[in-house]
Design a protein around this motif. Sequence first.
Motif, mmCIF file in Angstrom:
data_model
loop_
_atom_site.group_PDB
_atom_site.id
_atom_site.type_symbol
_atom_site.label_atom_id
_atom_site.label_comp_id
_atom_site.label_asym_id
_atom_site.label_seq_id
_atom_site.Cartn_x
_atom_site.Cartn_y
_atom_site.Cartn_z
ATOM 1 N N SER A 104 97.275 -0.581 95.862
ATOM 2 C CA SER A 104 96.779 -0.849 94.507
ATOM 3 C C SER A 104 96.976 -2.323 94.203
ATOM 4 N N THR A 105 95.884 -3.028 93.925
ATOM 5 C CA THR A 105 95.963 -4.436 93.516
ATOM 6 C C THR A 105 96.084 -4.482 91.997
ATOM 7 N N LEU A 106 96.947 -5.345 91.513
ATOM 8 C CA LEU A 106 97.269 -5.392 90.078
ATOM 9 C C LEU A 106 96.420 -6.430 89.352
ATOM 10 N N ARG A 107 96.037 -6.076 88.145
ATOM 11 C CA ARG A 107 95.307 -6.998 87.288
ATOM 12 C C ARG A 107 96.291 -7.834 86.464
ATOM 13 N N LEU A 108 95.756 -8.806 85.782
ATOM 14 C CA LEU A 108 96.596 -9.622 84.913
ATOM 15 C C LEU A 108 97.212 -8.750 83.814
ATOM 16 N N GLN A 109 98.468 -8.960 83.575
ATOM 17 C CA GLN A 109 99.229 -8.263 82.530
ATOM 18 C C GLN A 109 99.429 -6.773 82.813
ATOM 19 N N GLN A 110 99.005 -6.281 83.962
ATOM 20 C CA GLN A 110 99.185 -4.863 84.264
ATOM 21 C C GLN A 110 100.633 -4.603 84.672
ATOM 22 N N SER A 111 101.243 -3.596 84.067
ATOM 23 C CA SER A 111 102.657 -3.316 84.337
ATOM 24 C C SER A 111 102.917 -1.853 84.705
ATOM 25 N N SER A 112 101.860 -1.084 84.901
ATOM 26 C CA SER A 112 102.060 0.329 85.252
ATOM 27 C C SER A 112 100.914 0.793 86.156
ATOM 28 N N LEU A 113 101.215 1.823 86.979
ATOM 29 C CA LEU A 113 100.237 2.390 87.903
ATOM 30 C C LEU A 113 100.429 3.896 87.968
ATOM 31 N N GLN A 114 99.360 4.587 88.361
ATOM 32 C CA GLN A 114 99.440 6.029 88.534
ATOM 33 C C GLN A 114 98.540 6.452 89.691
ATOM 34 N N TRP A 115 99.028 7.442 90.446
ATOM 35 C CA TRP A 115 98.242 8.030 91.538
ATOM 36 C C TRP A 115 98.212 9.548 91.346
ATOM 37 N N TYR A 116 97.451 10.191 92.209
ATOM 38 C CA TYR A 116 97.322 11.639 92.141
ATOM 39 C C TYR A 116 97.575 12.222 93.529
ATOM 40 N N MET A 117 98.287 13.324 93.562
ATOM 41 C CA MET A 117 98.612 13.999 94.814
ATOM 42 C C MET A 117 98.371 15.498 94.651
ATOM 43 N N GLU A 118 97.888 16.109 95.739
ATOM 44 C CA GLU A 118 97.730 17.559 95.736
ATOM 45 C C GLU A 118 97.770 18.088 97.164
ATOM 46 N N SER A 119 98.128 19.351 97.283
ATOM 47 C CA SER A 119 98.147 20.022 98.567
ATOM 48 C C SER A 119 96.801 20.674 98.812
ATOM 49 N N PRO A 120 96.095 20.329 99.894
ATOM 50 C CA PRO A 120 94.770 20.924 100.135
ATOM 51 C C PRO A 120 94.825 22.437 100.293
ATOM 52 N N GLU A 121 95.928 22.962 100.822
ATOM 53 C CA GLU A 121 96.053 24.399 101.038
ATOM 54 C C GLU A 121 96.557 25.135 99.799
ATOM 55 N N GLY A 122 96.966 24.396 98.770
ATOM 56 C CA GLY A 122 97.495 25.026 97.568
ATOM 57 C C GLY A 122 98.942 25.462 97.679
ATOM 58 N N LYS A 123 99.583 25.217 98.844
ATOM 59 C CA LYS A 123 100.984 25.574 99.038
ATOM 60 C C LYS A 123 101.856 24.327 98.895
ATOM 61 N N PRO A 124 103.084 24.480 98.437
ATOM 62 C CA PRO A 124 103.966 23.311 98.298
ATOM 63 C C PRO A 124 104.216 22.631 99.648
ATOM 64 N N VAL A 125 104.145 21.312 99.652
ATOM 65 C CA VAL A 125 104.395 20.502 100.846
ATOM 66 C C VAL A 125 105.539 19.550 100.530
ATOM 67 N N SER A 126 106.612 19.675 101.280
ATOM 68 C CA SER A 126 107.773 18.806 101.061
ATOM 69 C C SER A 126 107.663 17.571 101.923
ATOM 70 N N GLY A 127 108.139 16.471 101.396
ATOM 71 C CA GLY A 127 108.088 15.222 102.137
ATOM 72 C C GLY A 127 108.813 14.122 101.396
ATOM 73 N N MET A 128 108.559 12.891 101.830
ATOM 74 C CA MET A 128 109.230 11.733 101.258
ATOM 75 C C MET A 128 108.182 10.709 100.838
ATOM 76 N N ALA A 129 108.373 10.117 99.660
ATOM 77 C CA ALA A 129 107.453 9.116 99.135
ATOM 78 C C ALA A 129 108.223 7.864 98.759
ATOM 79 N N VAL A 130 107.526 6.738 98.807
ATOM 80 C CA VAL A 130 108.141 5.459 98.441
ATOM 81 C C VAL A 130 107.041 4.511 97.978
ATOM 82 N N ILE A 131 107.399 3.597 97.086
ATOM 83 C CA ILE A 131 106.480 2.581 96.590
ATOM 84 C C ILE A 131 107.068 1.215 96.939
#
Length: 572
Positions: A104-131
């Motif tokens: 994600s490239t940031l615009r001027l004065q931008q201070s927040s971001l949001q993404w979307y995640m979902e499991s294609p199979e509809g079942k919970p998927v455990s893992g690790m995330a980092v920004i």
Amino acid sequence: MPVKEKQPGLGKIINLLNNFVLMSIVVSWDGVMAQSVPGLVKFSLGRFQNLSVTRNFPVLTRIPGDITHIIFQFHSQYRNVTVSYDQAPTPNTSLTAHDAGLVSTLRLQQSSLQWYMESPEGKPVSGMAVILPYKARDPVPGSCNLEYNLDIEPNIYLHYNLFETVIRFAPANIGYARGQPAPSCAVSSGQSSRRRLKYDIYQYFLPENNLSEQIFIGHIQKMADIHEVAANGKKLMTLSSDDQPMVSFSSLPGQGVIYSIIVRDPLFNTSASYVPVHTYACSFTSTLDNCYTLGKISTKVFFTIAGMAGLFICFFGHRFFKSELFCMGFIFTAFLFFMLITETTRLSYDMRLSLTALMGVVGGVLLVLCWWRLGSPFLSILIVGLILGFLFSSIIFFTPIGDFEVFRSDVVFWLTFTGIAVVVPLICVRFPREGNITACGVVGGYTVILAVGSYTYTSLTYITLDILKRALNNNFSKAFTNVPFQRIDFIMCTVWAVLTVSGMVLQLYRERTRPVFPPSPYMMWKQERERRKTNILDPSYHVPPLRMRLKSRVEEMFRREEPAGERTPLLL
């Protein structure tokens, strides 16, 4: 037509409103009200966070003003997850994988971001995330993407087969400040363009024989951040911007491997990391032959029998010379025949292995018959020496020497390999008994290692397997053959060394007063026949030849018996 034009605009407005509402909740209440929004997860820069994904909305707030672009990444062991810029994923705004990331490239004065995640199979998927945050002088991974769907592609694409694992990536671009346009990717040369960037390829091995998800989650964190990658990974090579963005490695089924790429800007001495990717070179979900059941039953049976035979010749090969010749002839013929039918036919693996075993038996019998008929052990010693030379040459190229750039050429590799392999049988001919006993110890001990390798992973099996792969796959010369060398491999090396040394010492001690080689049975039979012809005092001299004995036996079987009865007149 007017209706179709309004629908995309309406959907875009709805997505923007959803984004605005969610971001307003987070910014206004700073995470207090975030708990009331299902799936909303607040992140901090550089902090690893475990997630169970069904439908989540990762959010990042309070982004410092000097941060220009941010990489969000998620890793699961084998289940796919979709990460997207929008709530309604499209091919150009999302990616579905078990190692997925977005820039994600940031615009001027931008201070927040949001993404979307979902499991294609509809079942919970455990893992690790980092920004991970980056600044204006840091390179932007995948910013010059022309091949994949995303505009900026920070992901590494991995494909594997039985022979090799190939990774591909999109070229990076030099960094730029907020509000400025991205530098052109079309510049062909110059230190002021992306052509100055360098790409360091890193590899990291997970613990052997361990498919635990907790182990994976713990170790993937060591290959996500730049400093962790440089500290824990093994740097294999460096690519320039003019090189093809592709690297191949030898596949290691059942062994977890993490690959990461760090792009460096030599002008500013800055760097950035692509989203790391991992593989076990096998499937966790297939019904047959998955990661938990690697190794076919036919392979285990084949190498178990081979290991038992190898253990026998390791300690008793020279004493039971015919048995040794049969085993060596089996190995020599089976190896060549397996390569031949694999290259020329499309038979199933079990059928090829069965035919290989059959032809190995034929080869072993022929080698024994050659020694039985000719009476000279030197032809047999040449075959035994070639097997020892092949194994010795394979060990040399199993070391880091095999990854030298000069050996990427098939001509140089095979000439060097053959030259080393041919020298060994010449030494064995000069010292036949010592060479034969050495071959028994080394080759016999290695077959035991192969038998163990059919039940549990050990890198030593790739000593010969990599040579087989290179002989059968034309593109394998470009693959790195680096393998992990961990505790199990040190144990197997010790076992191999102990078997080899003890087998050689035992045979040399026991055979020190015996002839160099046992006499040929055929030559002994000829000498015995000549002795019987000239020694009339020998009782066997008067025994009719075998042909006459067989003829008389046949005549007796078909001879008519005379009727029994009195033949002389009775006395009155």
